[in-house]
Design a protein around this motif. Structure first.
Motif, PDB file in Angstrom:
ATOM      1  N   UNK A 109      33.441 -25.481  -1.347  1.00  9.79           N
ATOM      2  CA  UNK A 109      33.970 -24.427  -0.493  1.00  9.79           C
ATOM      3  C   UNK A 109      33.955 -24.890   0.974  1.00  9.79           C
ATOM      4  N   UNK A 110      35.175 -24.945   1.557  1.00 10.17           N
ATOM      5  CA  UNK A 110      35.291 -25.228   2.990  1.00 10.17           C
ATOM      6  C   UNK A 110      35.738 -23.953   3.691  1.00 10.17           C
ATOM      7  N   UNK A 112      31.268 -22.476   6.162  1.00  7.19           N
ATOM      8  CA  UNK A 112      31.861 -21.660   5.088  1.00  7.19           C
ATOM      9  C   UNK A 112      30.781 -20.900   4.318  1.00  7.19           C
ATOM     10  N   UNK A 113      29.597 -20.786   4.915  1.00  2.65           N
ATOM     11  CA  UNK A 113      28.470 -20.172   4.216  1.00  2.65           C
ATOM     12  C   UNK A 113      28.755 -18.728   3.799  1.00  2.65           C
ATOM     13  N   UNK A 114      29.371 -17.945   4.696  1.00  5.18           N
ATOM     14  CA  UNK A 114      29.652 -16.546   4.370  1.00  5.18           C
ATOM     15  C   UNK A 114      30.566 -16.435   3.157  1.00  5.18           C
ATOM     16  N   UNK A 115      31.620 -17.261   3.147  1.00  2.35           N
ATOM     17  CA  UNK A 115      32.557 -17.243   2.010  1.00  2.35           C
ATOM     18  C   UNK A 115      31.856 -17.664   0.722  1.00  2.35           C
ATOM     19  N   UNK A 116      31.023 -18.691   0.805  1.00  5.68           N
ATOM     20  CA  UNK A 116      30.325 -19.200  -0.383  1.00  5.68           C
ATOM     21  C   UNK A 116      29.369 -18.151  -0.954  1.00  5.68           C
ATOM     22  N   UNK A 117      28.628 -17.477  -0.074  1.00  6.71           N
ATOM     23  CA  UNK A 117      27.682 -16.462  -0.525  1.00  6.71           C
ATOM     24  C   UNK A 117      28.403 -15.311  -1.217  1.00  6.71           C
ATOM     25  N   UNK A 118      29.525 -14.873  -0.615  1.00  8.41           N
ATOM     26  CA  UNK A 118      30.290 -13.769  -1.231  1.00  8.41           C
ATOM     27  C   UNK A 118      30.852 -14.186  -2.582  1.00  8.41           C
ATOM     28  N   UNK A 119      31.348 -15.420  -2.673  1.00 10.78           N
ATOM     29  CA  UNK A 119      31.913 -15.912  -3.939  1.00 10.78           C
ATOM     30  C   UNK A 119      30.813 -16.024  -5.006  1.00 10.78           C
ATOM     31  N   UNK A 120      29.652 -16.537  -4.619  1.00 11.03           N
ATOM     32  CA  UNK A 120      28.525 -16.651  -5.562  1.00 11.03           C
ATOM     33  C   UNK A 120      28.089 -15.278  -6.050  1.00 11.03           C
ATOM     34  N   UNK A 121      28.026 -14.309  -5.149  1.00 14.12           N
ATOM     35  CA  UNK A 121      27.650 -12.948  -5.539  1.00 14.12           C
ATOM     36  C   UNK A 121      28.641 -12.354  -6.527  1.00 14.12           C
ATOM     37  N   UNK A 139      24.852 -21.690  -8.588  1.00 18.89           N
ATOM     38  CA  UNK A 139      23.857 -22.269  -7.694  1.00 18.89           C
ATOM     39  C   UNK A 139      24.543 -22.763  -6.429  1.00 18.89           C
ATOM     40  N   UNK A 140      24.043 -22.313  -5.285  1.00 20.38           N
ATOM     41  CA  UNK A 140      24.609 -22.709  -3.995  1.00 20.38           C
ATOM     42  C   UNK A 140      23.970 -24.007  -3.502  1.00 20.38           C
ATOM     43  N   UNK A 141      24.826 -24.911  -2.981  1.00 16.95           N
ATOM     44  CA  UNK A 141      24.337 -26.194  -2.454  1.00 16.95           C
ATOM     45  C   UNK A 141      24.972 -26.424  -1.082  1.00 16.95           C
TER      46      UNK A 141
END
Length: 402
Positions: free
Chosen positions: A391-392, A344-353, A363-365
């Motif tokens: 985030x899954x 789910x890295x792509x989704x997490x990065x977009x949400x964090x941005x 902060x991403x973990x």
């Protein structure tokens, strides 16, 4: 060869909650200076040695000195005031109105390790240049009071003296510079016997000796000023006391009189002070948390003849005082922790941005397989997170919210 994990004597690491608290305190001080119209300034961490050598600052043995490739003698900053004065002479000499400057940073003193004092000091302070009035004196003292109150201190005292009172007495008694400097140390340390021995050794008249020894006892409330006036048998000493009276009346208008006391034996190791001098003390801390005063001749060392007054707050001592009183600031939870699976890295990065674009902290973990959700919830609590989301590939769930 294994590298040392220890720091050199006199310096220390600051991290975790203490580091966060210090930044909150420094930001509070910065905001308070700004509210009075003081403009931020930065000076180099090291200067040519003569900036400090000829301005009455720390003794040469307490400076960290070194040489550059051209053979110039340089020194790490032991005291901000000479650096700021040099900068003011260079960049503010054409100002027609008083200049208000504030600074924050590190100062370095090469003192004996036996003193137990830090060699690297966190300092923040200000300078008011071009105003020799009693109102300027009062503004600086009120600003010191305001800073300490803004940081959470409630019980403290600003002890005020005037170096002109002591200098006038020395002139009247005919003391030479060497004797005056030695006597200054004894009187500022309330060393009655040391002062008496020095004066007898220097063949000072008995009447003058009695007056000097009385100075060590001249401290307390405003009544001290009237008692001091009875000793002021020359114009310089008399003017010094009358100036203190004038400043005190202005401080009453500010509402600061409950924080003020007077000490005619308050003198400084810095030779550049010429008038009002003060120190701020609070219960439980041995050293002062702030010190300042007037140095009307210091700028002339840099070819710019204007009166100046300022003070410095020792952030490390202030932090100690706040810690002892249980008043260290705690930073408000303001960061979202976003735990995510690798798929789910792509989704997490977009949400964090997206969060960061809205001025939120995130902060991403990356979740590790052998650590369960309870581990990350405990971590979020420990780090004072505002929220912990997971985030899954399918969804985002909130696991913890402050």
């Amino acid at each position: 060869m294994k590298k040392s994990l220890h720091t050199p004597e006199g310096v220390r690491d600051t991290y975790g909650k203490e580091c966060i608290a210090k930044q909150v305190v420094l930001n509070t001080l910065k905001d308070t200076f700004s509210s009075f119209g003081y403009e931020e300034i930065e000076t180099p961490g090291f200067e040519f040695y003569d900036v400090y050598e000829n301005t009455g600052t720390n003794p040469g043995k307490e400076l960290y000195r070194f040489f550059d490739r051209e053979g110039n003698t340089l020194a790490l900053r032991p005291d901000f005031t000479p650096s700021v004065m040099r900068c003011a002479a260079s960049h503010f000499s054409d100002e027609s109105e008083p200049v208000r400057l504030t600074y924050s940073g590190k100062a370095y003193l090469n003192v004996s390790s036996l003193t137990g004092k830090l060699h690297e000091l966190n300092e923040t302070g200000c300078e008011l240049i071009g105003d020799d009035s009693a109102y300027a004196d009062a503004e600086i003292i009120h600003l010191c009071v305001s800073n300490l109150k803004a940081c959470g201190l409630e019980e403290f005292q600003i002890s005020i003296g005037n170096i002109g009172f002591f200098k006038g007495m020395c002139e009247k008694a005919g003391l030479n510079e060497e004797t005056e400097l030695a006597l200054r140390d004894f009187i500022s340390g309330k060393n009655h016997f040391g002062a008496e021995g020095l004066l007898k050794e220097s063949n000072v008249e008995e009447a003058f000796t009695r007056d000097f020894l009385r100075v060590t006892d001249l401290f307390g409330n405003e009544d001290v000023l009237d008692e001091s006036l009875s000793l002021a048998e020359n114009e310089k000493s008399r003017k010094a006391i009358l100036r203190l009276k004038e400043v005190y009346e202005i401080l009453k208008t500010y509402g600061d009189d409950k924080y003020i006391s007077f000490d005619m034996g308050l003198l400084s190791r810095y030779n550049y002070y010429t008038g009002i001098i003060f120190k701020a003390y609070t219960y439980g801390v041995g050293d002062c948390v702030a010190t300042g005063g007037r140095y009307d001749n210091l700028l002339s060392s840099f070819g710019f003849d204007k009166p100046s007054i300022g003070f410095v707050i020792f952030a490390d001592e202030l932090m100690n005082a706040l810690s002892l009183k249980g008043k260290l600031p705690v930073k408000e939870a303001d960061t979202v922790f976003l735990l995510y699976d690798e798929n789910a890295a792509d989704k997490a990065i977009r949400y964090a941005n997206e969060l960061r674009s809205l001025k939120n902290k995130c902060m991403l973990i990356l979740k590790e397989d052998h650590k369960d959700k309870d581990h990350y919830i405990a971590y979020a609590r420990k780090k004072n997170a505002l929220e912990l989301s997971y985030m899954t590939e399918k969804e985002r769930n909130v696991l913890y919210r402050k």
